[in-house]
Design a protein around this motif. Structure first.
Motif, PDB file in Angstrom:
ATOM      1  N   SER A  99     -15.931 -10.935   0.823  1.00 11.84           N
ATOM      2  CA  SER A  99     -16.785 -11.710  -0.087  1.00 11.84           C
ATOM      3  C   SER A  99     -18.130 -11.026  -0.198  1.00 11.84           C
ATOM      4  O   SER A  99     -18.751 -10.978  -1.248  1.00 11.84           O
ATOM      5  CB  SER A  99     -17.010 -13.119   0.447  1.00 11.84           C
ATOM      6  N   GLN A 100     -18.589 -10.547   0.944  1.00 11.31           N
ATOM      7  CA  GLN A 100     -19.887  -9.878   0.997  1.00 11.31           C
ATOM      8  C   GLN A 100     -19.996  -9.115   2.315  1.00 11.31           C
ATOM      9  O   GLN A 100     -19.205  -9.314   3.227  1.00 11.31           O
ATOM     10  CB  GLN A 100     -21.017 -10.890   0.903  1.00 11.31           C
ATOM     11  N   GLY A 133     -22.230 -14.688   5.032  1.00  6.33           N
ATOM     12  CA  GLY A 133     -22.977 -13.429   5.053  1.00  6.33           C
ATOM     13  C   GLY A 133     -23.834 -13.246   6.291  1.00  6.33           C
ATOM     14  O   GLY A 133     -24.754 -12.428   6.306  1.00  6.33           O
ATOM     15  N   CYS A 191     -17.683  -5.567   7.299  1.00  2.82           N
ATOM     16  CA  CYS A 191     -16.797  -6.288   6.390  1.00  2.82           C
ATOM     17  C   CYS A 191     -15.729  -7.016   7.204  1.00  2.82           C
ATOM     18  O   CYS A 191     -15.285  -6.509   8.240  1.00  2.82           O
ATOM     19  CB  CYS A 191     -16.090  -5.327   5.439  1.00  2.82           C
ATOM     20  N   ALA A 205     -24.748  -2.693   1.378  1.00  2.00           N
ATOM     21  CA  ALA A 205     -24.217  -3.703   0.451  1.00  2.00           C
ATOM     22  C   ALA A 205     -23.211  -3.107  -0.534  1.00  2.00           C
ATOM     23  O   ALA A 205     -22.270  -3.782  -0.938  1.00  2.00           O
ATOM     24  CB  ALA A 205     -25.359  -4.377  -0.294  1.00  2.00           C
TER      25      ALA A 205
END
Ligand code: SF4
Length: 297
Positions: A115-116, A143, A176, A102
Motif C-alpha cells: 500500500s505504501q 505506513g 515494504c 517512497a
C-alpha cells in the motif's frame, strides 16, 4: 542571562575552547547566552575570538525560540549533544531518504503489492533504535512500523524502560510488506534476498541517527542484519556489532504474544535491562523486579 558578564565570558571562552579542541566548528547557544553574547566584548585570542565573533555576527536580532531540549532520560549528555544544525541535518537527511525510498521498486513484486512504504518513525537523534524484520498488514495500512498488536506490546516495553515511543527510533529491515497471494491472511517472513536488497536503507538510517544501541527484534531481523542463523534463543542477551554500534538481539514482541510465558517475558526484560545499563538509564528496584518468577518455596 548570566548575572556576572565576566564570569559568563570566562565560561563561554572555556566552552568554545573545549569545542575547538574536539574539532567542533559551531557552538550551541542557549537562549540566555544569546542575549548575553551580544553585550560582551571578545578578547583577541587565537582560534577563539574568530569563533565567537562569527557566532555574534550570526545571531538574529530578535531572540529566537528557546533551544529544544530532549526532555527525557534518553537525552544525550551535553558533551555529545547534537548541535541544532546537526539536528536539522539529520531531519533533512532522513526526509530525503524517506522520499527516495517512497518510489523504490528494487523488489518489483513488493512494490506492486504494497500500500505504501513503511519507512521508520521516531527521534532523529535517538540513542536507541529498535528494528524488526518487515511491516505487517496493519503497518502497511498505516505506513508506520510496529502499530499492530506486537507494536503495542513494543510500546509497553519501551514505557517499562521509563521512555516514550517518541524517544527512540523504530524501523524494519524491509520497508515494504512481504507479499502474499490475494486473500491469504497473516504475514510472510521476508526472504534473505529481500532483506539484503532493502538493508542499505536501514544502514543509511542508522548512519544518520547514529544510535548508541540497536535492538534487533527476532531471529529474522538478527539474520537480516548479521547473517547469523544461530537462533534467537542462543543469541539473545549478547551484544554483537553492527556498523560499529552495539547490537542486542532479543525475541520479537509477536513471539511473546504467541507464547505468553512469564519466563520469556523475563528474558526479554533482562535484555532490555542490559540496554538500559548500556545507555546509563536509571533503573529502579521495581524495574529490576519486572516479570520475576515467584519462588516456589
Ligand atoms: S522492500 Fe525495500 S528495496 Fe524492496 S522495493 Fe521495498 S523499499 Fe525497495
Amino acid at each position: 542571562m548570566p548575572k556576572d558578564p565576566e564570569q559568563f565570558r570566562a565560561t563561554l571562552l572555556a566552552y568554545v575552547e573545549t569545542l575547538r579542541r574536539t574539532g567542533r566548528r559551531s557552538i550551541r547557544l542557549w537562549p540566555g547566552w544569546r542575549q548575553a553574547l551580544r553585550s560582551i566584548s571578545i578578547p583577541r585570542q587565537e582560534g577563539i575570538s574568530e569563533s565567537l565573533s562569527a557566532a555574534q555576527a550570526s545571531l538574529p536580532q530578535e531572540a529566537g525560540p528557546p533551544q529544544e531540549s530532549i526532555p527525557n532520560s534518553l537525552s544525550r549528555p551535553s558533551t555529545g549533544s547534537p548541535e541544532p544544525t546537526d539536528r536539522e541535518e539529520r531531519v533533512r537527511r532522513l526526509e530525503a531518504l524517506r522520499q527516495a525510498t517512497a518510489g523504490c521498486r528494487r523488489c518489483a513484486h513488493l512494490a506492486g503489492s504494497r500500500s505504501q512504504i513503511v519507512f521508520g518513525v521516531g527521534n532523529p537523534h535517538a540513542r536507541l533504535l529498535f528494528t524488526g524484520e518487515a511491516p505487517g498488514a496493519e503497518e502497511d495500512r498505516q505506513g508506520e512500523p510496529f502499530v499492530g498488536p506486537a507494536g503495542k506490546l513494543l510500546t509497553r516495553m519501551i514505557q517499562a524502560m521509563g521512555l516514550q515511543r517518541e524517544d527512540v527510533y523504530i524501523a524494519n529491515i524491509l520497508k515494504c510488506r512481504p507479499d502474499l497471494p490475494p486473500g491469504t491472511p497473516g504475514n510472510r517472513k521476508p526472504t534473505p534476498g529481500e532483506m539484503e536488497t532493502c538493508l542499505p536503507y536501514l544502514r543509511e538510517q542508522i548512519d544518520i541517527i547514529r544510535p548508541e544501541v540497536i535492538v534487533a527484534l527476532g531471529a529474522t531481523a538478527l539474520e537480516g542484519l548479521t547473517g547469523l542463523r544461530t537462533g534467537i534463543s542462543t543469541m539473545r542477551g549478547t551484544f554483537l556489532d553492527f556498523q560499529g554500534i552495539p547490537l542486542l538481539p532479543t525475541f520479537h514482541p509477536s513471539y511473546l504474544l504467541y507464547r505468553p510465558d512469564l519466563r520469556l517475558k523475563r528474558q526479554v526484560w533482562e535484555d532490555l535491562l542490559l540496554v538500559m545499563k548500556r545507555l546509563n538509564l536509571p533503573i529502579s528496584e521495581r524495574q529490576r523486579g519486572f516479570f520475576l518468577i515467584p519462588s516456589q518455596g
